[in-house]
Design a protein around this motif. Structure first.
Motif, PDB file in Angstrom:
ATOM      1  N   ILE A   1       0.838  -1.203   0.000  1.00  0.00           N
ATOM      2  CA  ILE A   1       0.000   0.000   0.000  1.00  0.00           C
ATOM      3  C   ILE A   1       0.872   1.252   0.000  1.00  0.00           C
ATOM      4  O   ILE A   1       0.617   2.200  -0.756  1.00  0.00           O
ATOM      5  N   LEU A   2       1.913   1.256   0.825  1.00  0.00           N
ATOM      6  CA  LEU A   2       2.803   2.414   0.843  1.00  0.00           C
ATOM      7  C   LEU A   2       3.562   2.560  -0.469  1.00  0.00           C
ATOM      8  O   LEU A   2       3.822   3.687  -0.914  1.00  0.00           O
ATOM      9  N   PHE A   3       3.929   1.442  -1.115  1.00  0.00           N
ATOM     10  CA  PHE A   3       4.589   1.534  -2.415  1.00  0.00           C
ATOM     11  C   PHE A   3       3.671   2.203  -3.435  1.00  0.00           C
ATOM     12  O   PHE A   3       4.115   3.057  -4.210  1.00  0.00           O
ATOM     13  N   LEU A   4       2.398   1.832  -3.463  1.00  0.00           N
ATOM     14  CA  LEU A   4       1.467   2.445  -4.416  1.00  0.00           C
ATOM     15  C   LEU A   4       1.293   3.940  -4.146  1.00  0.00           C
ATOM     16  O   LEU A   4       1.229   4.750  -5.085  1.00  0.00           O
ATOM     17  N   ILE A   5       1.250   4.316  -2.882  1.00  0.00           N
ATOM     18  CA  ILE A   5       1.130   5.739  -2.536  1.00  0.00           C
ATOM     19  C   ILE A   5       2.373   6.508  -2.970  1.00  0.00           C
ATOM     20  O   ILE A   5       2.287   7.570  -3.607  1.00  0.00           O
ATOM     21  N   PHE A   6       3.545   5.962  -2.664  1.00  0.00           N
ATOM     22  CA  PHE A   6       4.784   6.655  -3.019  1.00  0.00           C
ATOM     23  C   PHE A   6       5.057   6.605  -4.520  1.00  0.00           C
ATOM     24  O   PHE A   6       5.703   7.505  -5.055  1.00  0.00           O
ATOM     25  N   TYR A   7       4.571   5.586  -5.208  1.00  0.00           N
ATOM     26  CA  TYR A   7       4.679   5.541  -6.672  1.00  0.00           C
ATOM     27  C   TYR A   7       3.884   6.695  -7.287  1.00  0.00           C
ATOM     28  O   TYR A   7       4.360   7.350  -8.221  1.00  0.00           O
ATOM     29  N   ALA A   8       2.686   6.947  -6.765  1.00  0.00           N
ATOM     30  CA  ALA A   8       1.878   8.063  -7.268  1.00  0.00           C
ATOM     31  C   ALA A   8       2.559   9.401  -6.982  1.00  0.00           C
ATOM     32  O   ALA A   8       2.557  10.298  -7.833  1.00  0.00           O
ATOM     33  N   ILE A   9       3.150   9.527  -5.813  1.00  0.00           N
ATOM     34  CA  ILE A   9       3.867  10.765  -5.482  1.00  0.00           C
ATOM     35  C   ILE A   9       5.068  10.946  -6.402  1.00  0.00           C
ATOM     36  O   ILE A   9       5.306  12.041  -6.929  1.00  0.00           O
ATOM     37  N   ALA A  10       5.830   9.882  -6.626  1.00  0.00           N
ATOM     38  CA  ALA A  10       7.005   9.969  -7.504  1.00  0.00           C
ATOM     39  C   ALA A  10       6.594  10.260  -8.946  1.00  0.00           C
ATOM     40  O   ALA A  10       7.289  10.987  -9.660  1.00  0.00           O
TER      41      ALA A  10
END
Length: 104
Positions: free
Chosen positions: A26-35
């Motif tokens: 879940i955190l990877f998907l959130i940080f992928y969107a931010i990146a």
């Protein structure tokens, strides 16, 4: 904080693995969107789908953008925050001794 510690102590190893997998995903998907948002830039080769004098020309068409979330020259700080957050969460999750293991 005590509720979190008591919750973590009640988890067995399989439950900890499942929680860590879902948290990191879940955190990877959130940080992928931010990146992706940080690294987005205009595509210099973009052309409108129709010429301006065409009856199908739409003034509201937004030019395509290029997003490269793994361009570490621009997004290194996003991924560094992600790694620090994941490491601290996993450390908090696995540093507590399970009371079931101490009964042996």
């Amino acid at each position: 904080m005590n509720n979190l510690k008591s919750f973590i102590q009640k988890l067995n190893e399989i439950q900890k693995a499942i929680v860590s997998f879902f948290l990191s995903t879940i955190l990877f998907l959130i940080f992928y969107a931010i990146a992706s948002d940080v690294s987005s830039r205009w595509d210099p080769n973009w052309k409108p789908p129709h010429p301006p004098n065409s009856p199908y020309y739409d003034m509201n068409v937004v030019p395509n953008t290029i997003t490269v979330p793994f361009d570490f020259n621009e997004t290194w700080w996003v991924w560094t925050i992600y790694l620090i957050l994941i490491a601290s969460l996993l450390l908090a999750l696995y540093s507590h001794k399970n009371s079931n293991n101490n009964k042996k």
